[in-house]
Design an enzyme around this catalytic site. Structure first.
Site, PDB file in Angstrom:
ATOM      1  N   SER A  16      14.623 -16.174 -13.033  1.00  0.00           N
ATOM      2  CA  SER A  16      13.351 -15.469 -13.160  1.00  0.00           C
ATOM      3  C   SER A  16      12.368 -15.921 -12.083  1.00  0.00           C
ATOM      4  CB  SER A  16      12.761 -15.740 -14.551  1.00  0.00           C
ATOM      5  OG  SER A  16      11.521 -15.107 -14.707  1.00  0.00           O
ATOM      6  N   GLY A  17      11.672 -14.942 -11.478  1.00  0.00           N
ATOM      7  CA  GLY A  17      10.600 -15.261 -10.530  1.00  0.00           C
ATOM      8  C   GLY A  17      11.036 -16.075  -9.333  1.00  0.00           C
ATOM      9  N   GLY A  71      10.544 -14.586 -18.181  1.00  0.00           N
ATOM     10  CA  GLY A  71       9.696 -13.410 -18.311  1.00  0.00           C
ATOM     11  C   GLY A  71       9.527 -13.007 -19.760  1.00  0.00           C
ATOM     12  N   ASP A  72       8.955 -11.817 -19.979  1.00  0.00           N
ATOM     13  CA  ASP A  72       8.726 -11.337 -21.338  1.00  0.00           C
ATOM     14  C   ASP A  72      10.033 -11.195 -22.102  1.00  0.00           C
ATOM     15  OD1 ASP A  72       5.978 -11.218 -20.966  1.00  0.00           O
ATOM     16  OD2 ASP A  72       6.013  -9.170 -20.228  1.00  0.00           O
ATOM     17  N   GLY A  73      11.122 -10.882 -21.413  1.00  0.00           N
ATOM     18  CA  GLY A  73      12.413 -10.755 -22.073  1.00  0.00           C
ATOM     19  C   GLY A  73      12.903 -12.074 -22.638  1.00  0.00           C
ATOM     20  N   THR A  74      12.697 -13.158 -21.894  1.00  0.00           N
ATOM     21  CA  THR A  74      13.121 -14.488 -22.355  1.00  0.00           C
ATOM     22  C   THR A  74      12.342 -14.895 -23.598  1.00  0.00           C
ATOM     23  OG1 THR A  74      13.659 -15.141 -20.091  1.00  0.00           O
ATOM     24  CG2 THR A  74      13.406 -16.904 -21.698  1.00  0.00           C
ATOM     25  N   GLU A 283      12.007  -4.069 -23.349  1.00  0.00           N
ATOM     26  CA  GLU A 283      13.451  -3.845 -23.362  1.00  0.00           C
ATOM     27  C   GLU A 283      13.800  -2.773 -24.386  1.00  0.00           C
ATOM     28  OE1 GLU A 283      15.355  -5.401 -21.207  1.00  0.00           O
ATOM     29  OE2 GLU A 283      13.809  -6.762 -20.472  1.00  0.00           O
TER      30      GLU A 283
END
Length: 316
Positions: A16-17, A71-74, A283
């Site tokens: 991520s990132g 991120g938001d998914g994690t 998601e």
């Protein structure tokens, strides 16, 4: 008698990132140790639900704190790993993703994992509301349906990594002319809405897709969703609503928008075309029909309360 040693588990997404967490992980662990947490780390894998399974394992093993770095998914996966348990650890977030809506809402520093970890030093927490869909899927920020919400699935991950939020903006601009209305029925605390809509947002915080004015009066801990229903698909109307939203959230009083608070709702599509796909925290979460409910004050999150607008919280 010795004080019980507090245990923390850092669950991080290494990709991520631009892999920013991997470059800072030693310093992040030092911060957590300084705060008094005996900390171990888990690197997620490409396998589905890697973060979710590890969060559940850590919670059941008695860890006091679980930190999601990604991120938001994690963070959504970590929440889904602990939300159904009777005993739940405190949670913290180190944002390294694209939009980082939850971090924006909690005023967690972005792009700086060490600064984000230092929020835990302040020892400020909020008992946050979360949402539950289909009776078993949890979300912390947004449930959404409609043509434009599908843009999340259509932006390739490598483009998201390279362009960040600009990728979503560009894709959204391309999809605006293709936005269509569908006839839906929405049951909520105050009655029933039935009519044609192009977008349905169900928000738990005031940060949606990088904008902090789409649900401007949302409280994080009052037991309610903010329901936003867009009753037009015309390009000019949609652009007007976007401008109103950017200019201080003026869209909430527009006649083409239904805007209300509710602790639960049921959404179904009434025409015979394909169902709406439901977007949960960015998601794909499933299809309509769907029932959503708020779990009031369900998870305790470390947050930068000093920087959060006092109107976003019910409790002083």
């Amino acid at each position: 008698m010795k004080n019980k040693i507090k245990k923390a588990r850092l669950i991080y997404n290494p990709t991520s990132g631009q892999e920013i967490i991997k470059k800072n992980i030693a310093e992040v662990l030092d911060v957590l140790e300084d705060v008094g947490y005996e900390t171990s780390a888990y690197q997620t894998t490409p396998e589905p639900f890697s973060a979710q399974r590890e969060a559940e394992r850590a919670a059941k093993a008695g860890f006091d704190l679980v930190i999601a770095a990604g991120g938001d998914g994690t963070i959504n996966e970590v929440v889904n790993g602990v939300a159904s348990l009777d005993v739940r650890p405190k949670l913290a977030f180190i944002p390294t993703g694209t939009t980082n809506d939850y971090a924006r809402a909690l005023k967690i520093p972005m792009g700086d994992p060490v600064a984000a970890a230092r929020i835990i030093e302040k020892n400020q927490t909020i008992q946050m509301d979360i949402g539950r869909a289909y009776g078993s899927k949890y979300f912390i920020n947004i449930a959404a349906a409609g043509t434009l919400t599908e843009l999340t699935y259509s932006v390739p991950s490598e483009v998201k990594s390279r362009l960040g939020y600009l990728a979503y903006v560009a894709e959204g601009a391309k999809m605006l002319p293709r936005s269509k209305s569908r006839k839906v029925r929405i049951e909520h605390d105050h009655g029933v809405f039935e009519g044609k809509v192009s977008l349905v947002f169900v928000a738990l915080t005031n940060s949606i897709g990088g904008f902090e004015k789409l649900a401007p009066d949302t409280k994080f801990d009052d037991g309610n969703f903010t329901l936003i229903v867009v009753k037009t698909a015309k390009l000019f109307d949609m652009l007007s609503l976007i401008i109103q939203a950017i200019n201080g959230g003026q869209h909430v009083t527009d006649a083409k928008v239904e805007y209300l608070k509710t602790s639960k709702l049921k959404l179904e599509v009434l025409d015979k075309k394909a169902p709406f796909m439901l977007n949960l925290d960015g998601e794909y979460g499933g299809d309509t029909p769907v029932e959503l409910e708020v779990l009031h004050n369900h998870l305790e999150f470390f947050a930068n309360i000093d920087e959060i607008d006092e109107n976003a919280l019910s409790i002083e």
